[in-house]
Design a protein around this motif. Structure first.
Motif, mmCIF file in Angstrom:
data_model
loop_
_atom_site.group_PDB
_atom_site.id
_atom_site.type_symbol
_atom_site.label_atom_id
_atom_site.label_comp_id
_atom_site.label_asym_id
_atom_site.label_seq_id
_atom_site.Cartn_x
_atom_site.Cartn_y
_atom_site.Cartn_z
ATOM 1 N N ASP A 179 2.059 -6.390 -0.131
ATOM 2 C CA ASP A 179 1.690 -7.557 0.680
ATOM 3 C C ASP A 179 2.833 -8.564 0.827
ATOM 4 O OD1 ASP A 179 -0.880 -6.612 1.103
ATOM 5 O OD2 ASP A 179 -1.752 -7.709 -0.574
ATOM 6 N N VAL A 180 3.909 -8.398 0.058
ATOM 7 C CA VAL A 180 5.016 -9.361 0.107
ATOM 8 C C VAL A 180 5.590 -9.504 1.530
ATOM 9 C CG1 VAL A 180 7.383 -9.833 -0.693
ATOM 10 C CG2 VAL A 180 5.617 -9.201 -2.349
ATOM 11 N N ARG A 224 14.956 -5.550 -2.108
ATOM 12 C CA ARG A 224 15.727 -6.427 -1.232
ATOM 13 C C ARG A 224 15.114 -7.811 -1.124
ATOM 14 N NH1 ARG A 224 18.250 -2.199 1.868
ATOM 15 N NH2 ARG A 224 18.679 -0.898 0.072
ATOM 16 N N LEU A 225 15.976 -8.773 -0.818
ATOM 17 C CA LEU A 225 15.511 -10.103 -0.496
ATOM 18 C C LEU A 225 15.054 -10.089 0.958
ATOM 19 C CD1 LEU A 225 15.594 -12.701 -2.204
ATOM 20 C CD2 LEU A 225 17.610 -13.365 -0.891
ATOM 21 N N ILE A 226 13.898 -10.643 1.231
ATOM 22 C CA ILE A 226 13.459 -10.770 2.616
ATOM 23 C C ILE A 226 13.196 -12.240 2.916
ATOM 24 C CG2 ILE A 226 12.565 -8.424 2.830
ATOM 25 C CD1 ILE A 226 9.782 -9.474 2.351
ATOM 26 N N VAL A 227 13.519 -12.631 4.143
ATOM 27 C CA VAL A 227 13.466 -14.045 4.509
ATOM 28 C C VAL A 227 12.769 -14.182 5.847
ATOM 29 C CG1 VAL A 227 14.855 -16.116 4.938
ATOM 30 C CG2 VAL A 227 15.673 -14.402 3.307
ATOM 31 N N ASN A 228 11.914 -15.189 5.957
ATOM 32 C CA ASN A 228 11.300 -15.497 7.249
ATOM 33 C C ASN A 228 12.371 -16.125 8.156
ATOM 34 O OD1 ASN A 228 10.015 -17.722 9.050
ATOM 35 N ND2 ASN A 228 8.375 -16.250 8.673
ATOM 36 N N PRO A 229 12.624 -15.518 9.335
ATOM 37 C CA PRO A 229 13.711 -16.013 10.192
ATOM 38 C C PRO A 229 13.532 -17.480 10.598
ATOM 39 C CG PRO A 229 12.935 -13.868 10.944
ATOM 40 C CD PRO A 229 11.961 -14.315 9.899
ATOM 41 N N ASP A 251 11.175 0.958 -0.432
ATOM 42 C CA ASP A 251 10.050 1.857 -0.148
ATOM 43 C C ASP A 251 8.996 1.152 0.696
ATOM 44 O OD1 ASP A 251 9.867 0.309 -2.533
ATOM 45 O OD2 ASP A 251 8.039 1.364 -3.079
ATOM 46 N N VAL A 252 8.668 -0.074 0.298
ATOM 47 C CA VAL A 252 7.645 -0.849 1.001
ATOM 48 C C VAL A 252 8.150 -1.256 2.388
ATOM 49 C CG1 VAL A 252 6.436 -3.080 0.988
ATOM 50 C CG2 VAL A 252 6.544 -1.703 -1.107
ATOM 51 N N LEU A 253 9.408 -1.684 2.467
ATOM 52 C CA LEU A 253 9.967 -2.162 3.739
ATOM 53 C C LEU A 253 10.086 -1.029 4.753
ATOM 54 C CD1 LEU A 253 12.597 -4.589 2.222
ATOM 55 C CD2 LEU A 253 10.577 -5.221 3.561
ATOM 56 N N LEU A 254 10.487 0.158 4.305
ATOM 57 C CA LEU A 254 10.602 1.294 5.220
ATOM 58 C C LEU A 254 9.226 1.711 5.720
ATOM 59 C CD1 LEU A 254 13.240 3.691 3.644
ATOM 60 C CD2 LEU A 254 13.447 2.315 5.718
ATOM 61 N N GLU A 255 8.273 1.727 4.804
ATOM 62 C CA GLU A 255 6.939 2.193 5.157
ATOM 63 C C GLU A 255 6.282 1.243 6.165
ATOM 64 O OE1 GLU A 255 6.098 5.149 4.232
ATOM 65 O OE2 GLU A 255 4.061 5.112 5.006
ATOM 66 N N GLN A 256 6.584 -0.059 6.016
ATOM 67 C CA GLN A 256 5.928 -1.060 6.873
ATOM 68 C C GLN A 256 6.757 -1.449 8.071
ATOM 69 O OE1 GLN A 256 4.439 -4.263 4.561
ATOM 70 N NE2 GLN A 256 3.272 -2.929 3.214
ATOM 71 N N GLY A 257 8.016 -0.990 8.121
ATOM 72 C CA GLY A 257 8.842 -1.276 9.287
ATOM 73 C C GLY A 257 9.702 -2.521 9.163
#
Ligand code: ATP
Ligand code: MG
Length: 219
Positions: free
Chosen positions: A56-57, A186-191, A74-80
């Motif tokens: 859910d992140v 990975r670090l993910i950021v809201n643009p 894994d999560v980022l690839l699966e969810q796009g």
């Protein structure tokens, strides 16, 4: 000053992000494992942490309910990974995504014969791309957990899952037959947050980058 919300999942992502946050001057007030709190304050009055499911992140960050998060490849690839800025591989929560079967299953022979193979996984999209890339047609069965059980219970011939030590596979008499890819978080950021809260987001990104790749560790 704008407030900053970080989204983390309990367990290894939280535990392994903690030292990086500390190096960036952010110390959560409690351990979500013991406190059961879903919103955790930090030593910085303008920074809080929301504790969500690992998968859910990206959703929290993409929708701006959190400004920054930490999620596995894994999560980022699966969810796009749509609607997310991914500036940095933190090199934490490292493991491998693999194909595994019961010990003794003739994977190579089955593949060579072009026999129909049933593969159970929670990474359906990633698995489909992996096998398509090899020109293999497999029947994918979507699971939500305990993938190791599927070959033992006769649900599938193989699984696509994450391994680190390999102990879980070993304990269930499974063996790795193919490597899919190496995984880290990975670090993910809201643009939008990067634009509107740049004054607080950018220094944190810089500090986390310095902590994740300390000088001298770069090859
Ligand atoms: P849940 O346990 O809530 O069903 P989950 O299994 O995705 O969700 P974790 O097991 O905490 O949650 O995994 C979070 C992330 O850590 C994964 O997305 C992956 O990137 C990484 N990870 C998973 N398993 C391992 C492992 N064995 N070793 C290292 N990192 C791992
Ligand atoms: Mg898990």
């Amino acid at each position: 000053m704008p407030t900053l919300t970080l989204a983390l999942s309990k367990g290894r992502i939280f535990d392994e992000t903690l030292p990086l946050l500390r190096a960036a001057g952010i110390v959560p007030a409690e351990d979500p494992e013991s406190s059961r709190k879903l919103i955790v304050g930090t030593n910085r009055p303008d920074v809080s942490v929301v504790i969500v499911r690992a998968s859910d992140v990206p959703t929290y960050v993409a929708h701006g309910a959190a400004d920054i998060g930490v999620a596995g490849k894994d999560v980022l690839l699966e969810q796009g990974g749509e609607g997310l800025y991914q500036p940095l591989d933190l090199e934490i929560a490292r493991c491998r995504m693999v194909v595994a079967t019961r010990r003794g299953f003739d994977w190579a022979g089955t593949v060579q014969r072009g026999a129909r193979i049933r593969v159970a996984t929670k990474y359906v999209k990633t698995a489909r791309e992996h096998f398509a890339g090899k020109g293999m047609h497999v029947d994918l069965i979507r699971l939500y957990g305990s993938m190791e059980l599927a070959p033992l219970a006769g649900l599938a011939d193989a699984i696509v899952d994450l391994v680190s030590s390999g102990n879980t596979l070993k304990a269930n008499d499974l063996v790795v037959v193919e490597d899919v890819m190496s995984i880290s978080a990975r670090l993910i950021v809201n643009p939008g947050a990067l634009k509107l809260k740049r004054g607080v987001v950018k220094p944190l990104l810089d500090a986390l980058e310095a902590a994740a790749q300390p000088e001298g560790s770069l090859q």
